[in-house]
Design a protein around this motif. Structure first.
Motif, PDB file in Angstrom:
ATOM      1  N   TRP A 204      48.755  40.088  33.668  1.00  0.00           N
ATOM      2  CA  TRP A 204      48.123  40.066  34.979  1.00  0.00           C
ATOM      3  C   TRP A 204      47.643  38.669  35.322  1.00  0.00           C
ATOM      4  O   TRP A 204      47.205  37.922  34.465  1.00  0.00           O
ATOM      5  CB  TRP A 204      46.955  41.042  35.005  1.00  0.00           C
ATOM      6  CG  TRP A 204      47.371  42.463  34.795  1.00  0.00           C
ATOM      7  CD1 TRP A 204      47.416  43.127  33.605  1.00  0.00           C
ATOM      8  CD2 TRP A 204      47.826  43.375  35.780  1.00  0.00           C
ATOM      9  NE1 TRP A 204      47.873  44.410  33.807  1.00  0.00           N
ATOM     10  CE2 TRP A 204      48.130  44.589  35.136  1.00  0.00           C
ATOM     11  CE3 TRP A 204      48.011  43.294  37.158  1.00  0.00           C
ATOM     12  CZ2 TRP A 204      48.588  45.707  35.817  1.00  0.00           C
ATOM     13  CZ3 TRP A 204      48.474  44.414  37.835  1.00  0.00           C
ATOM     14  CH2 TRP A 204      48.758  45.599  37.168  1.00  0.00           C
ATOM     15  N   ARG A 205      47.696  38.336  36.619  1.00  0.00           N
ATOM     16  CA  ARG A 205      47.151  37.072  37.099  1.00  0.00           C
ATOM     17  C   ARG A 205      46.398  37.353  38.392  1.00  0.00           C
ATOM     18  O   ARG A 205      46.765  38.258  39.145  1.00  0.00           O
ATOM     19  CB  ARG A 205      48.235  36.029  37.325  1.00  0.00           C
ATOM     20  CG  ARG A 205      49.235  36.400  38.397  1.00  0.00           C
ATOM     21  CD  ARG A 205      50.256  35.293  38.631  1.00  0.00           C
ATOM     22  NE  ARG A 205      51.275  35.719  39.579  1.00  0.00           N
ATOM     23  CZ  ARG A 205      51.146  35.715  40.890  1.00  0.00           C
ATOM     24  NH1 ARG A 205      50.025  35.311  41.447  1.00  0.00           N
ATOM     25  NH2 ARG A 205      52.132  36.121  41.681  1.00  0.00           N
ATOM     26  N   ALA A 206      45.355  36.572  38.635  1.00  0.00           N
ATOM     27  CA  ALA A 206      44.589  36.735  39.858  1.00  0.00           C
ATOM     28  C   ALA A 206      45.374  36.156  41.027  1.00  0.00           C
ATOM     29  O   ALA A 206      46.029  35.123  40.901  1.00  0.00           O
ATOM     30  CB  ALA A 206      43.241  36.041  39.743  1.00  0.00           C
ATOM     31  N   SER A 207      45.304  36.811  42.138  1.00  0.00           N
ATOM     32  CA  SER A 207      45.932  36.308  43.344  1.00  0.00           C
ATOM     33  C   SER A 207      45.267  35.015  43.772  1.00  0.00           C
ATOM     34  O   SER A 207      44.050  34.857  43.666  1.00  0.00           O
ATOM     35  CB  SER A 207      45.797  37.344  44.462  1.00  0.00           C
ATOM     36  OG  SER A 207      46.114  36.779  45.702  1.00  0.00           O
TER      37      SER A 207
ATOM     38  N   SER B  20      42.420  35.503  46.220  1.00  0.00           N
ATOM     39  CA  SER B  20      41.235  36.256  45.830  1.00  0.00           C
ATOM     40  C   SER B  20      40.026  35.347  45.707  1.00  0.00           C
ATOM     41  O   SER B  20      40.144  34.161  45.418  1.00  0.00           O
ATOM     42  CB  SER B  20      41.461  36.952  44.483  1.00  0.00           C
ATOM     43  OG  SER B  20      42.412  37.957  44.611  1.00  0.00           O
TER      44      SER B  20
ATOM     45  N   GLN C   8      37.756  34.351  43.447  1.00  0.00           N
ATOM     46  CA  GLN C   8      37.597  34.390  41.994  1.00  0.00           C
ATOM     47  C   GLN C   8      36.158  34.107  41.566  1.00  0.00           C
ATOM     48  O   GLN C   8      35.735  34.545  40.518  1.00  0.00           O
ATOM     49  CB  GLN C   8      38.556  33.411  41.343  1.00  0.00           C
ATOM     50  CG  GLN C   8      39.995  33.800  41.592  1.00  0.00           C
ATOM     51  CD  GLN C   8      40.981  32.792  41.050  1.00  0.00           C
ATOM     52  OE1 GLN C   8      40.632  31.907  40.285  1.00  0.00           O
ATOM     53  NE2 GLN C   8      42.222  32.925  41.434  1.00  0.00           N
TER      54      GLN C   8
ATOM     55  N   CYS D  14      38.570  40.085  42.706  1.00  0.00           N
ATOM     56  CA  CYS D  14      39.944  39.590  42.585  1.00  0.00           C
ATOM     57  C   CYS D  14      40.955  40.727  42.657  1.00  0.00           C
ATOM     58  O   CYS D  14      40.729  41.812  42.135  1.00  0.00           O
ATOM     59  CB  CYS D  14      40.152  38.867  41.254  1.00  0.00           C
ATOM     60  SG  CYS D  14      39.149  37.400  41.071  1.00  0.00           S
TER      61      CYS D  14
ATOM     62  N   GLU E  34      44.590  41.419  41.244  1.00  0.00           N
ATOM     63  CA  GLU E  34      45.490  40.906  40.211  1.00  0.00           C
ATOM     64  C   GLU E  34      46.868  41.513  40.402  1.00  0.00           C
ATOM     65  O   GLU E  34      46.998  42.670  40.797  1.00  0.00           O
ATOM     66  CB  GLU E  34      44.965  41.255  38.817  1.00  0.00           C
ATOM     67  CG  GLU E  34      43.661  40.573  38.487  1.00  0.00           C
ATOM     68  CD  GLU E  34      43.153  40.917  37.105  1.00  0.00           C
ATOM     69  OE1 GLU E  34      42.557  40.046  36.478  1.00  0.00           O
ATOM     70  OE2 GLU E  34      43.345  42.068  36.653  1.00  0.00           O
TER      71      GLU E  34
ATOM     72  N   SER F 198      51.087  41.543  38.694  1.00  0.00           N
ATOM     73  CA  SER F 198      51.928  41.274  37.536  1.00  0.00           C
ATOM     74  C   SER F 198      53.342  40.996  38.018  1.00  0.00           C
ATOM     75  O   SER F 198      53.860  41.704  38.883  1.00  0.00           O
ATOM     76  CB  SER F 198      51.937  42.469  36.585  1.00  0.00           C
ATOM     77  OG  SER F 198      52.862  42.255  35.534  1.00  0.00           O
TER      78      SER F 198
ATOM     79  N   ASP G  58      42.705  46.074  40.867  1.00  0.00           N
ATOM     80  CA  ASP G  58      41.391  45.479  41.104  1.00  0.00           C
ATOM     81  C   ASP G  58      40.890  44.920  39.773  1.00  0.00           C
ATOM     82  O   ASP G  58      40.777  45.654  38.794  1.00  0.00           O
ATOM     83  CB  ASP G  58      40.440  46.553  41.623  1.00  0.00           C
ATOM     84  CG  ASP G  58      39.051  46.051  41.931  1.00  0.00           C
ATOM     85  OD1 ASP G  58      38.710  44.898  41.583  1.00  0.00           O
ATOM     86  OD2 ASP G  58      38.272  46.827  42.511  1.00  0.00           O
ATOM     87  N   SER G  59      40.580  43.634  39.726  1.00  0.00           N
ATOM     88  CA  SER G  59      40.166  43.021  38.463  1.00  0.00           C
ATOM     89  C   SER G  59      38.856  43.595  37.927  1.00  0.00           C
ATOM     90  O   SER G  59      38.594  43.534  36.736  1.00  0.00           O
ATOM     91  CB  SER G  59      40.024  41.509  38.616  1.00  0.00           C
ATOM     92  OG  SER G  59      38.966  41.208  39.501  1.00  0.00           O
TER      93      SER G  59
ATOM     94  N   PRO H 293      40.021  46.971  35.418  1.00  0.00           N
ATOM     95  CA  PRO H 293      41.348  46.716  34.843  1.00  0.00           C
ATOM     96  C   PRO H 293      42.005  47.932  34.193  1.00  0.00           C
ATOM     97  O   PRO H 293      43.220  47.945  34.024  1.00  0.00           O
ATOM     98  CB  PRO H 293      41.093  45.615  33.813  1.00  0.00           C
ATOM     99  CG  PRO H 293      39.647  45.706  33.495  1.00  0.00           C
ATOM    100  CD  PRO H 293      38.970  46.216  34.737  1.00  0.00           C
TER     101      PRO H 293
END
Length: 69
Positions: A11-14, A17, A19, A24, A26, A28, A39-40, A43
């Motif tokens: 996963w990576r944050a947009s 977002s 941060q 955030c 997220e 993939s 939704d970060s 998770p």
């Protein structure tokens, strides 16, 4: 259709977002046909999976400022 195995997702944050505030979205990039989004803050909660082409169109509309125009 087989369910996506999100336990193997990276996963990576947009980049859009907030941060710093912990709010955030997220995504993939590990799957070819679908882009999972979560939704970060939750998770282990549910994720939405969008067809890759639809997600690409959405991101282009956000970047171009044409979303909802």
């Amino acid at each position: 259709m087989r369910p996506l195995d999100l336990t193997v997702a990276t996963w990576r944050a947009s980049s859009y977002s907030n941060q710093d505030g912990g709010q955030c979205v997220e995504v993939s990039d590990d799957f070819d046909a679908f882009i999972p989004v979560r939704d970060s803050k939750n998770p282990h909660g549910p994720a939405l999976a969008f067809p890759a082409g639809d997600w690409s169109s959405f991101v282009s509309a956000v970047k171009g400022g044409t979303l909802g125009a």
